[in-house]
Scaffold this motif. Structure first.
Motif, PDB file in Angstrom:
ATOM      1  N   GLY A   1      14.768  51.412 -14.780  1.00  0.00           N
ATOM      2  CA  GLY A   1      14.912  51.034 -16.223  1.00  0.00           C
ATOM      3  C   GLY A   1      15.360  49.697 -16.269  1.00  0.00           C
ATOM      4  N   ARG A   2      15.153  48.965 -17.202  1.00  0.00           N
ATOM      5  CA  ARG A   2      15.747  47.616 -17.528  1.00  0.00           C
ATOM      6  C   ARG A   2      17.191  47.550 -17.617  1.00  0.00           C
ATOM      7  NH1 ARG A   2      18.536  45.657 -21.581  1.00  0.00           N
ATOM      8  NH2 ARG A   2      18.178  47.559 -22.680  1.00  0.00           N
ATOM      9  N   LYS A   3      17.881  48.535 -17.969  1.00  0.00           N
ATOM     10  CA  LYS A   3      19.260  48.601 -17.692  1.00  0.00           C
ATOM     11  C   LYS A   3      19.922  48.414 -16.247  1.00  0.00           C
ATOM     12  CE  LYS A   3      20.399  50.406 -22.284  1.00  0.00           C
ATOM     13  NZ  LYS A   3      20.927  51.729 -22.819  1.00  0.00           N
ATOM     14  N   THR A   4      19.270  49.250 -15.557  1.00  0.00           N
ATOM     15  CA  THR A   4      19.495  49.426 -14.198  1.00  0.00           C
ATOM     16  C   THR A   4      19.244  47.763 -13.572  1.00  0.00           C
ATOM     17  OG1 THR A   4      19.314  51.620 -13.988  1.00  0.00           O
ATOM     18  CG2 THR A   4      19.168  50.582 -11.953  1.00  0.00           C
ATOM     19  N   PHE A   5      18.154  47.406 -13.847  1.00  0.00           N
ATOM     20  CA  PHE A   5      17.714  46.306 -13.311  1.00  0.00           C
ATOM     21  C   PHE A   5      18.463  45.051 -13.488  1.00  0.00           C
ATOM     22  CE2 PHE A   5      14.820  42.386 -13.680  1.00  0.00           C
ATOM     23  CZ  PHE A   5      14.682  42.136 -12.504  1.00  0.00           C
ATOM     24  N   GLU A   6      18.975  45.115 -14.816  1.00  0.00           N
ATOM     25  CA  GLU A   6      19.820  43.878 -15.575  1.00  0.00           C
ATOM     26  C   GLU A   6      21.188  44.376 -14.554  1.00  0.00           C
ATOM     27  OE1 GLU A   6      19.513  44.011 -19.693  1.00  0.00           O
ATOM     28  OE2 GLU A   6      17.801  42.835 -19.535  1.00  0.00           O
ATOM     29  N   GLY A   7      21.701  45.677 -14.334  1.00  0.00           N
ATOM     30  CA  GLY A   7      22.907  45.766 -13.603  1.00  0.00           C
ATOM     31  C   GLY A   7      22.787  45.307 -12.306  1.00  0.00           C
ATOM     32  N   MET A   8      21.582  44.958 -11.773  1.00  0.00           N
ATOM     33  CA  MET A   8      21.811  44.487 -10.391  1.00  0.00           C
ATOM     34  C   MET A   8      21.579  43.068 -10.332  1.00  0.00           C
ATOM     35  SD  MET A   8      18.863  47.289  -8.351  1.00  0.00           S
ATOM     36  CE  MET A   8      17.882  45.858  -8.091  1.00  0.00           C
ATOM     37  N   GLY A   9      21.735  42.398 -11.721  1.00  0.00           N
ATOM     38  CA  GLY A   9      21.793  40.897 -11.462  1.00  0.00           C
ATOM     39  C   GLY A   9      20.097  40.354 -11.891  1.00  0.00           C
ATOM     40  N   SER A  10      19.203  41.369 -12.409  1.00  0.00           N
ATOM     41  CA  SER A  10      17.900  41.094 -13.054  1.00  0.00           C
ATOM     42  C   SER A  10      17.301  40.260 -11.760  1.00  0.00           C
ATOM     43  CB  SER A  10      18.033  40.035 -14.070  1.00  0.00           C
ATOM     44  OG  SER A  10      18.787  40.705 -15.228  1.00  0.00           O
ATOM     45  N   ARG A  11      17.232  40.637 -10.594  1.00  0.00           N
ATOM     46  CA  ARG A  11      16.335  40.025  -9.459  1.00  0.00           C
ATOM     47  C   ARG A  11      15.929  41.265  -8.800  1.00  0.00           C
ATOM     48  NH1 ARG A  11      19.680  40.924  -5.567  1.00  0.00           N
ATOM     49  NH2 ARG A  11      22.065  40.907  -5.778  1.00  0.00           N
ATOM     50  N   PRO A  12      14.525  41.088  -8.369  1.00  0.00           N
ATOM     51  CA  PRO A  12      14.010  41.986  -7.566  1.00  0.00           C
ATOM     52  C   PRO A  12      14.710  42.060  -6.178  1.00  0.00           C
ATOM     53  CG  PRO A  12      12.481  40.183  -7.760  1.00  0.00           C
ATOM     54  CD  PRO A  12      13.865  40.092  -8.637  1.00  0.00           C
ATOM     55  N   LEU A  13      14.691  42.944  -5.591  1.00  0.00           N
ATOM     56  CA  LEU A  13      14.959  43.241  -4.351  1.00  0.00           C
ATOM     57  C   LEU A  13      14.129  42.882  -3.117  1.00  0.00           C
ATOM     58  CD1 LEU A  13      16.725  46.957  -4.293  1.00  0.00           C
ATOM     59  CD2 LEU A  13      17.946  44.595  -4.247  1.00  0.00           C
ATOM     60  N   PRO A  14      14.498  42.032  -2.141  1.00  0.00           N
ATOM     61  CA  PRO A  14      13.598  41.594  -1.138  1.00  0.00           C
ATOM     62  C   PRO A  14      12.678  42.561  -0.524  1.00  0.00           C
ATOM     63  CG  PRO A  14      15.506  41.187  -0.353  1.00  0.00           C
ATOM     64  CD  PRO A  14      15.778  41.920  -1.717  1.00  0.00           C
TER      65      PRO A  14
END
Length: 169
Positions: free
Chosen positions: A43-56
């Protein structure tokens, strides 16, 4: 294939303020090992909680109701059917990676569950949804290695969905 992957404490807590309430490097290594070269959905909140960056080295799909949401380097979707269609075409594993609401929506479609259980309780505001464990078979259980970096006792569990007789036809 669709799978869910998460870590939780003894009471099912999975997060606090869209982040993990613990530091367990070996679980992060496990997550990386399992999801690399595959797809993760969050979800968006989880993604933003990770710093809004995709994992490599993995494709990231972000789910949001916000039709105008944009994020660099990820696929943004707005409903479960988009992810299910993607997972059906994708040759690897599509991992559901949080948060609580996203897990709840996808649990009925998952074939495998990868759960890390930490033998401790943490203060949190997000819990993993209720699982009908009678629908699942434990196929792997391995204790995690505890050391000065991985302070808490924990174990890795893998469950496979039981096949119902009507599904076999």
């Amino acid at each position: 294939m669709l799978a869910a992957i998460w870590a939780q404490d003894e009471q099912g807590t999975i997060g606090k303020e869209n982040r993990l309430p613990w530091h367990l490097p070996n679980d992060l290594k496990f997550f990386k090992q399992m999801t690399e070269d595959n797809t993760i959905v969050m979800g968006r909140k989880t993604f933003e909680g990770m710093g809004s960056r995709p994992l490599p080295n993995r494709q990231t799909i972000v789910m949001t109701r916000d039709k105008n949401y944009k994020a660099s380097g990820v696929i943004v979707v707005h409903d479960i059917d988009e992810v299910l269609a993607y997972a059906q075409e994708f040759s690897g594993i599509t991992f559901i990676a949080g948060g609580s609401k996203v897990y709840e929506e996808f649990l009925p479609y998952c074939d495998v569950l990868y759960r890390t259980v930490i033998s401790h309780t943490f203060d949190g505001d997000s819990v993993f949804p209720e699982v009908s464990w009678e629908d699942w078979t434990l196929i792997n259980l391995s204790p995690g290695e505890q050391d000065e970096q991985n302070y808490y006792s924990y174990q890795f569990e893998t469950y496979q969905r039981k096949v119902c007789p009507e599904q076999e036809e």
